[in-house]
Motif scaffolding. Structure first.
Motif, mmCIF file in Angstrom:
data_model
loop_
_atom_site.group_PDB
_atom_site.id
_atom_site.type_symbol
_atom_site.label_atom_id
_atom_site.label_comp_id
_atom_site.label_asym_id
_atom_site.label_seq_id
_atom_site.Cartn_x
_atom_site.Cartn_y
_atom_site.Cartn_z
ATOM 1 N N GLN A 13 15.535 29.464 58.149
ATOM 2 C CA GLN A 13 15.824 31.075 58.098
ATOM 3 C C GLN A 13 14.748 31.571 59.088
ATOM 4 O OE1 GLN A 13 15.955 32.074 54.009
ATOM 5 N NE2 GLN A 13 18.024 31.703 53.820
ATOM 6 N N PRO A 88 16.402 34.248 65.171
ATOM 7 C CA PRO A 88 17.463 33.645 65.478
ATOM 8 C C PRO A 88 17.746 33.464 67.171
ATOM 9 C CG PRO A 88 17.962 35.395 64.091
ATOM 10 C CD PRO A 88 16.538 35.558 64.302
ATOM 11 N N VAL A 123 18.078 28.843 64.055
ATOM 12 C CA VAL A 123 17.518 29.841 63.114
ATOM 13 C C VAL A 123 18.528 30.743 62.572
ATOM 14 C CG1 VAL A 123 15.678 31.596 63.002
ATOM 15 C CG2 VAL A 123 15.247 29.601 64.535
ATOM 16 N N SER A 124 18.568 30.723 61.379
ATOM 17 C CA SER A 124 19.770 31.733 60.735
ATOM 18 C C SER A 124 19.170 33.059 60.376
ATOM 19 C CB SER A 124 20.394 30.807 59.635
ATOM 20 O OG SER A 124 19.230 30.802 58.525
ATOM 21 N N SER A 125 20.063 34.103 60.517
ATOM 22 C CA SER A 125 19.527 35.363 60.257
ATOM 23 C C SER A 125 19.825 35.688 58.765
ATOM 24 C CB SER A 125 20.397 36.274 61.185
ATOM 25 O OG SER A 125 21.708 36.218 61.038
#
Length: 125
Positions: A13, A88, A123-125
């Motif tokens: 994350q 991200p 990388v997730s927002s």
């Protein structure tokens, strides 16, 4: 020629951390600069960080300065990339690379002659 194997990529994350490792074999690891680069589909491979053969010099892309740290352990023939405060826009395939010439320090893709297979960082927002 040197063989490079990356590990440590994955999904994280935004704001999180990951550490990439790159194990080298095939020549005198401690005589060559080591770098990390990254690439997203449709774009050219871009420089992330480089460390000199002696660990004395490091240099970072502006986009990662203060968030990423490159290091190496010459006794283990391994280079690392500690990534913190991930965003991200850090999402990419990350490649480890070995300098083409001994005792030469550069951030240019053309100066790195050996590359790993890449490891995906998402990388997730």
């Amino acid at each position: 020629q040197v063989q490079l194997v990356e590990s440590g990529g994955g999904l994280v994350q935004a704001g999180g951390s990951l550490r990439l490792s790159c194990a080298a074999s095939g020549r005198t690891f401690s005589s060559y600069a080591m770098g990390w680069f990254r690439q997203v589909p449709g774009k050219e491979r871009e420089f992330v960080a480089v460390i000199s053969w002696s660990t004395y010099y490091t240099y970072y892309a502006d986009s990662v300065k203060g968030r990423f740290t490159i290091s190496r352990d010459n006794a283990k023939n391994t280079v690392y990339l500690q990534m913190s405060s991930l965003k991200p826009e850090d999402t990419a395939v990350y490649y480890c690379a070995a300098g083409e010439r001994p005792k030469y320090y550069s951030s240019a893709v053309a100066d790195f002659g050996s590359w790993g297979q890449g490891t995906q960082v998402t990388v997730s927002s």
